[in-house]
Design a protein around this motif. Structure first.
Motif, mmCIF file in Angstrom:
data_model
loop_
_atom_site.group_PDB
_atom_site.id
_atom_site.type_symbol
_atom_site.label_atom_id
_atom_site.label_comp_id
_atom_site.label_asym_id
_atom_site.label_seq_id
_atom_site.Cartn_x
_atom_site.Cartn_y
_atom_site.Cartn_z
ATOM 1 N N THR A 194 0.862 -1.031 -0.047
ATOM 2 C CA THR A 194 -0.087 0.093 -0.025
ATOM 3 C C THR A 194 0.981 1.142 -0.032
ATOM 4 N N ALA A 195 1.962 1.268 0.858
ATOM 5 C CA ALA A 195 2.834 2.621 0.793
ATOM 6 C C ALA A 195 3.275 2.621 -0.433
ATOM 7 N N ALA A 196 3.818 1.538 -1.229
ATOM 8 C CA ALA A 196 4.615 1.973 -2.397
ATOM 9 C C ALA A 196 3.287 2.344 -3.395
ATOM 10 N N ARG A 197 2.170 1.971 -3.708
ATOM 11 C CA ARG A 197 1.148 2.326 -4.586
ATOM 12 C C ARG A 197 0.814 3.609 -4.190
ATOM 13 N N LEU A 198 0.868 4.071 -2.883
ATOM 14 C CA LEU A 198 0.347 5.396 -2.535
ATOM 15 C C LEU A 198 1.420 6.460 -3.070
ATOM 16 N N GLU A 244 7.720 -1.555 7.580
ATOM 17 C CA GLU A 244 7.187 -1.990 6.267
ATOM 18 C C GLU A 244 7.246 -0.872 5.307
ATOM 19 N N ALA A 245 6.294 0.215 5.802
ATOM 20 C CA ALA A 245 6.239 1.431 5.057
ATOM 21 C C ALA A 245 7.529 1.974 4.550
ATOM 22 N N LYS A 246 8.469 2.256 5.613
ATOM 23 C CA LYS A 246 9.612 3.074 5.581
ATOM 24 C C LYS A 246 10.793 2.030 4.650
#
Length: 352
Positions: A194-198, A244-246
């Motif tokens: 999700t972070a990458a898609r955003l 995960e996001a970072k």
């Protein structure tokens, strides 16, 4: 059930269900620095969200609004606490006010009581550009949260069931407004995908809203006849979600939230990669039990304790916290290992 009644039910159930300390931060242990070479008087807590300068990384996260006089009183006192401590503050979803002008005052009170503070507007991913602009104007907002709450909506008896097109709507709003847009989960965590898609669609700020704090699936199940209990254990724990996001997007601005209760949680979240932290349930409980003065005192104590912990770690700034070594064990280590993230890299960092 009216939207106003549902808003108040959420507040009551949130206080009832409480915080269960399932965030994963207990699995993070700092490496002691016997000669940190630091000075408590030199510690600086300032950070930034885009061009917005924050006096500390702590801000009061979205809680309520749109529930009549009772939610107005809560937002008024939260705004006073934000004003007195210099903390940024976000309101709850403003869709209630966009659909019922009578509810505008339950949100506008935040700007009235905190005229010079940093205030974040809030809408769901179903919002249009026009609604986003109206929500921003309502508060003269400095930033906009767009919350993701799929699991909550699916558990909610009268909740949404169609989530198509959300990413494109968020991207369009981000392009249309001239303030930071922060995409926020409501307690189930933002993962690497999700972070990458955003990020690919222009979003530069996320609030991970990880599992381990207020559980909106559990809250909504209290309002169902047949319970969806499988959603009550659904989500990415906050510590793992931050990492995960970072790890997916190193340049992403990450806000650690979801069950944050202590200064130690705050520091661990920032060391794991967050740039700021947001608290909701813990602060609401303090407000309801000890009043506005008690909440102000707690926020100031959190900042003092942060500075003490940073001194022990040998760092003086939020940026330096990103370099301190720590060891990850338990379920958080297992989660990250299975997700292909090398946890040993955190243990080998050198900040001195």
């Amino acid at each position: 059930m009216s939207r106003s009644k549902r808003k108040w039910d959420h507040i009551q159930y949130a206080l009832e269900t409480g915080q269960k300390r399932l965030t994963g931060f207990d699995d993070i242990k700092f490496v002691n620095q016997s000669m940190p070479g630091s000075d408590l008087g030199s510690v600086k807590l300032q950070t930034k969200i885009g061009e917005l300068s924050l006096s500390s990384p702590i801000f009061i996260n979205a809680m309520t609004g749109g529930g009549g006089e009772r939610t107005l009183r809560i937002n008024r006192e939260l705004a006073v606490a934000a004003r007195e401590t210099g903390a940024a503050i976000a309101v709850g979803s403003q869709m209630a006010a966009l659909k019922d002008p009578e509810e505008r005052r339950t949100y506008e009170i935040v700007r009235k009581m905190n005229p010079d503070g940093i205030i974040l507007a809030n809408l769901g991913s179903e919002a249009t550009i026009e609604q986003a602009e109206a929500a921003i104007e309502m508060l003269k907002a400095d930033g906009l949260q767009i919350h993701l709450n799929v699991v909550q909506e699916l558990t909610m008896p009268e909740g949404d069931r169609n989530f198509s097109g959300a990413l494109m709507r968020i991207a369009e709003i981000n392009q249309a407004v001239d303030i930071p847009v922060i995409v926020k989960e409501v307690g189930f965590g933002i993962g690497a995908e999700t972070a990458a898609r955003l990020y690919e669609h222009g979003i530069r700020y996320v609030d991970v809203g990880g599992f381990g704090g207020t559980n909106f699936a559990e809250i909504e199940n209290k309002r169902r006849d047949r319970l969806l209990t499988f959603f009550e254990d659904w989500g990415i724990p906050t510590a793992a979600s931050v990492i995960e996001a970072k790890s997916a997007v190193p340049s992403l601005f990450v806000i650690s939230s979801g069950g944050i209760q202590t200064s130690f949680d705050i520091v661990k979240g920032i060391a794991a990669g967050a740039n700021a932290t947001a608290m909701a349930g813990t602060l609401l409980k303090i407000l309801m039990e000890h009043g506005t003065e008690g909440l102000i005192k707690e926020i100031e104590l959190l900042k003092d304790e942060m500075a003490i912990i940073m001194t022990a770690l040998g760092v003086h700034t939020i940026e330096e916290l990103h370099k301190v070594p720590f060891v990850i064990s338990g379920n958080t280590h297992h989660w990250l290992d299975q997700r292909g993230i090398d946890t040993r890299a955190f243990a080998k960092r050198r900040n001195i």
